[in-house]
Design an enzyme around this catalytic site. Structure first.
Site, PDB file in Angstrom:
ATOM      1  N   ASP A   1     -13.224   5.148   1.159  1.00  0.00           N
ATOM      2  CA  ASP A   1     -11.790   5.206   1.449  1.00  0.00           C
ATOM      3  C   ASP A   1     -11.313   6.656   1.487  1.00  0.00           C
ATOM      4  O   ASP A   1     -11.160   7.293   0.452  1.00  0.00           O
ATOM      5  CB  ASP A   1     -11.054   4.406   0.356  1.00  0.00           C
ATOM      6  CG  ASP A   1      -9.539   4.417   0.538  1.00  0.00           C
ATOM      7  OD1 ASP A   1      -9.048   5.097   1.457  1.00  0.00           O
ATOM      8  OD2 ASP A   1      -8.855   3.746  -0.243  1.00  0.00           O
TER       9      ASP A   1
ATOM     10  N   GLU B   1      -7.255   0.539  -4.539  1.00  0.00           N
ATOM     11  CA  GLU B   1      -7.284   0.444  -3.080  1.00  0.00           C
ATOM     12  C   GLU B   1      -8.631  -0.040  -2.534  1.00  0.00           C
ATOM     13  O   GLU B   1      -8.660  -0.943  -1.698  1.00  0.00           O
ATOM     14  CB  GLU B   1      -6.888   1.791  -2.459  1.00  0.00           C
ATOM     15  CG  GLU B   1      -5.396   2.053  -2.613  1.00  0.00           C
ATOM     16  CD  GLU B   1      -5.016   3.516  -2.479  1.00  0.00           C
ATOM     17  OE1 GLU B   1      -5.864   4.322  -2.071  1.00  0.00           O
ATOM     18  OE2 GLU B   1      -3.850   3.856  -2.782  1.00  0.00           O
TER      19      GLU B   1
ATOM     20  N   LYS C   1       2.889  11.311  -3.282  1.00  0.00           N
ATOM     21  CA  LYS C   1       1.859  10.656  -4.099  1.00  0.00           C
ATOM     22  C   LYS C   1       0.977  11.684  -4.814  1.00  0.00           C
ATOM     23  O   LYS C   1       0.469  11.429  -5.897  1.00  0.00           O
ATOM     24  CB  LYS C   1       1.015   9.767  -3.188  1.00  0.00           C
ATOM     25  CG  LYS C   1       0.061   8.841  -3.920  1.00  0.00           C
ATOM     26  CD  LYS C   1      -0.567   7.888  -2.914  1.00  0.00           C
ATOM     27  CE  LYS C   1      -1.629   7.011  -3.533  1.00  0.00           C
ATOM     28  NZ  LYS C   1      -2.193   6.106  -2.508  1.00  0.00           N
TER      29      LYS C   1
ATOM     30  N   ASP D   1       0.870  -1.165   0.000  1.00  0.00           N
ATOM     31  CA  ASP D   1       0.000   0.000   0.000  1.00  0.00           C
ATOM     32  C   ASP D   1       0.912   1.222   0.000  1.00  0.00           C
ATOM     33  O   ASP D   1       1.528   1.544   1.011  1.00  0.00           O
ATOM     34  CB  ASP D   1      -0.889  -0.031   1.254  1.00  0.00           C
ATOM     35  CG  ASP D   1      -1.726   1.234   1.403  1.00  0.00           C
ATOM     36  OD1 ASP D   1      -1.663   2.114   0.518  1.00  0.00           O
ATOM     37  OD2 ASP D   1      -2.445   1.342   2.415  1.00  0.00           O
TER      38      ASP D   1
END
Lengths: 621, 184
Positions: free
Chosen positions: A207, A185, A86, A25
């Site tokens: 999420d 994800e 990211k 992850d």
């Protein structure tokens, strides 16, 4: 039998040897690595017992530091200590300015339009920074599993576009990881819960991570996870909650944001984050900044972040609409990401969905755990019959047409892999070339969407306007990555691109970086090349060996079978020759020779899947 | 090596082992779809090299296309006519009867005025119901004509599909409008 002769020691592994497969992850704030051991998935700790690796990379005088060791320098060495990288993956410099946040780095332009961050160890791209994080995780996994990794599943937000996915894959390549699959994800989280609880029905995955928000609606039936719709916001996350609180602090402390140096900017963000986390359990929290002292209540905090939470619920609604599902039909809601600990988030989701959200698996680890389970299946440690993930593309793909409009070729929420062709024609008499611009997004105007790539098709025969027929084919693979090819139908003139996004690394850049990372490891370039080809050869031998054992006798004639076996033996010979080029050529030759076998296996698979069904028996149903 | 049966040339009904009919058992379609994907999806061949992956991507994409075609009544109808050698050219063949065109114009006018309506949501619901009803009617007409199967009926069926296409497009626009209204 002849087949056994090729399985000499060191060439093909034992058939039942467990592969070292991991799920990673790669998060905005934190990253984790997990694996399946004795049937259960677990995240792997470092030597100090820490499972979570903060996604922070520092370029110090001594070298590159990743994780907790870099964290203290976020304030005192902010130019060289990179957080939330990211957010920059697959982005251009102009995007960085519209991300709506102050980044304390010095940016410079690269050959491509990718932003580079100036550090004391030179300019680094977001892909390189991410590769450092992946390297740290891979090393941890190698130590823990006792050897080189066979492959990894790396998770990405479902809402990541092609450029962001490609950047992630490039980072893995740079870190020397073999990527089995990029996995969304929310899908990973659904896998973690689905396999644990044996759930069937419609699941929604909410999420909310540090920098991104994803919502996915899936149908789980007999081991098949079918994503029905996905949506979200790549620029909305827990960091934005912090920003709201930071704004409030600055206002109370009568400090103008523009007066902050990068160190104090970080300091106020860190204080804001602490206050947010403390408010999960406390009703009131003391706040201090720059000599100012005060208190923030949860009620006030809820007021501050409510607009953000409302935005997520709106995305949730849209995803349900896209899936053709009503809120009452949701069987379970799964919560993922540290920001779902915020009470207002849980309350709002519960209120909207009418379900008490599932939180039994640690929301910080659930994605890595699901990814590890998928990696375990893809590595062949567990039967693929038990589980299959069918994902969708999050954003529509299309082309620019006359008038600056986007013509969609593949609509969002289409199940992947998908291949679709569309025909276009020329605009002018005698036109011999055509510029093709590939776009991703939902808007009508080209300028409102993301431009993924541009290429030209030349050599179109000069014909009156509208007479030439150009077929453009889009193919999206299981990672959600796009390939585009164009062909003029009359003459067969072809042009194709693997869509290397405008903001991605060029192949040359990757090659150069790989080379640089190798020389620093004191490894000779040729040796590396040879090693790569040897690994590739092993992979082919193993794959073909497995395939021959499984279906070879059934699907090949004696002659064909023996020829492939001989080919494999020969590859073993060539491998010993120590020439990277020779091995490469032999690999290509055998791959081509085995294509037909591969096709027969697919067809036989289809026949077996549906064997026993007769068309007639369903006539009445 | 040659002479194998390439399932990619099979039509979608054969691929999913379903009768070549306009009515499709959707539960069965989903079940077959899952079985097929379990056997061809690239994930099944993750450890087997790039070429096998590429082939699997093509097969899986074909199965996905099959599902999409058989799932949607409009796409299914178009596909059936193509199989029967009566492909519908939606771009060029737009000769419509005046009654239908009048109806379309009235509907489109109503759609463009939804936002100004005193109760936009109720008006939207009314229009959606009307459009859905006419899509259903066209589907029934098509099923009937397809069943008859003679040349003249197939020609008529082709005209019905074109009208269906208009209505489906309108239905999509209404859905879009609904989502915009809900988001406001």
């Amino acid at each position: 039998m002849a087949l056994l002769q090729i399985s000499e020691p060191g060439l093909a592994p034992e058939p039942h040897q467990q592969k070292r497969a991991v799920g990673i992850d790669l998060g905005t704030t934190n990253s984790l690595v997990a694996t399946v051991r004795s049937g259960s998935a677990e995240t792997l700790p470092d030597y100090d017992g820490q499972h979570i690796l903060p996604s922070i990379v520092r370029y110090s005088e001594q070298g590159v530091e990743v994780g907790l060791v870099a964290k203290p320098h976020v304030i005192d060495d902010s130019f060289n200590t990179i957080v939330s990288i990211k957010r920059l993956m697959g982005r251009g410099l102009e995007d960085v300015n519209t991300l709506g946040e102050v980044m304390p780095y010095h940016f410079v332009q690269s050959e491509s339009s990718m932003p580079l961050i100036e550090t004391r160890r030179g300019a680094v791209s977001p892909v390189e920074v991410s590769a450092e994080i992946l390297r740290a995780l891979a090393e941890r996994a190698r130590d823990s599993l006792g050897g080189e990794l066979d492959g990894a599943v790396i998770t990405v937000p479902a809402y990541f576009d092609d450029a962001q996915r490609q950047a992630t894959k490039d980072a893995a390549k740079l870190a020397g990881l073999h990527v089995y699959r990029l996995l969304n994800e929310p899908t990973a989280a659904a896998v973690a819960y689905g396999l644990d609880e044996g759930t069937e029905g419609v699941i929604a995955v909410y999420d909310l991570g540090g920098g991104t928000f994803d919502i996915s609606v899936l149908r789980l039936q007999k081991g098949v996870f079918e994503v029905m719709a996905t949506g979200g916001d790549t620029a909305l996350g827990g960091d934005d909650f912090d920003k709201e609180v930071a704004q409030w602090i600055l206002e109370c402390a009568s400090v103008a944001e523009s007066d902050l140096d990068s160190g104090s900017h970080r300091a106020v963000m860190i204080e804001a984050c602490r206050v947010k986390e403390a408010l999960t359990n406390a009703d009131n929290v003391e706040v201090t900044f720059n000599g100012w002292q005060g208190e923030l209540s949860r009620v006030q905090f809820n007021e501050l972040v409510k607009p953000l939470v409302t935005r997520t619920i709106r995305s949730f609604k849209r995803a349900l609409r896209d899936a053709g599902i009503k809120a009452e039909e949701i069987h379970e809601v799964v919560m993922v990401g540290g920001s779902t600990r915020v009470p207002l988030v849980r309350e709002s989701v519960a209120e909207f969905s009418g379900k008490n959200p599932l939180t039994s698996i640690d929301p910080d680890r659930v994605v890595a755990i699901g990814a590890a389970q998928q990696a375990n299946v893809l590595a062949g440690n567990k039967s693929a019959e038990d589980m299959l993930l069918l994902d969708v593309i999050p954003l529509s793909l299309g082309l620019e047409t006359m008038g600056g409009l986007m013509e969609k070729v593949i609509h969002r929420n289409t199940t992947i892999p998908v291949s679709r062709a569309q025909e276009f024609t020329t605009y002018k008499d005698g036109q011999t070339a055509m510029a093709i611009q590939v776009l991703q997004g939902e808007r009508e105007l080209v300028s409102d969407n993301r431009s993924l790539a541009r290429f030209e098709l030349r050599g179109i025969p000069p014909l009156p306007a509208g007479a030439a027929k150009i077929r453009v084919t889009f193919q999206v693979d299981a990672d959600g990555l796009l390939d585009v090819s164009a062909e003029e139908m009359a003459t067969g003139v072809k042009s194709s691109v693997q869509v290397k996004p405008s903001y991605g690394l060029t192949d040359d850049e990757i090659a150069r970086m790989l080379k640089e990372s190798m020389t620093s490891a004191e490894e000779d370039r040729d040796a590396r090349k040879l090693r790569e080809q040897e690994v590739e050869a092993d992979r082919l031998v193993e794959a073909l060996d497995t395939a021959l054992k499984a279906d070879g006798r059934e699907l090949l004639s004696e002659d064909e079978f023996n020829r492939l076996v001989a080919d494999l033996e020969n590859l073993g010979e060539v491998k010993r020759s120590g020439s990277a080029e020779a091995i490469k050529l032999e690999i290509e030759r055998i791959s081509k020779a085995s294509d037909e076998f591969a096709a027969r296996r697919m067809n036989s698979g289809i026949r077996k899947a549906l064997s026993g069904h007769k068309i007639d028996e369903f006539k009445e149903s | 090596m040659s002479g194998i049966v390439v399932d990619l040339t099979k039509n979608f009904f054969e691929l999913f082992q379903l009768p070549v009919e306009f009515q499709v058992n959707q539960a069965l379609l989903s079940e077959r779809y899952r079985e097929l994907q379990k056997s061809v999806h690239p994930d099944r061949f993750a450890g087997e090299g790039e070429r096998q992956q590429r082939i699997a991507v093509q097969y899986a994409a074909y199965v996905n296309e099959g599902l999409e075609t058989l799932k949607s009544p409009l796409k299914r109808a178009l596909y059936l006519l193509e199989l029967a050698g009566h492909p519908v050219d939606l771009e060029n063949n737009t000769v419509m009867d005046t009654v239908f065109l009048m109806e379309q114009m009235e509907l489109r006018e109503a759609v463009s005025e939804v936002r100004e309506h005193q109760d936009p949501e109720a008006e939207l619901d009314r229009l959606m119901a009307q459009v859905d009803q006419s899509v259903t009617d066209y589907q029934n007409d098509f099923a009937f004509l397809w069943q008859k199967g003679d040349e003249a009926s197939l020609k008529q069926a082709s005209a019905v599909v074109q009208k269906m296409q208009f209505m489906v497009k309108l239905s999509n626009e209404l859905e879009q409008l609904e989502s915009e209204l809900l988001d406001d």
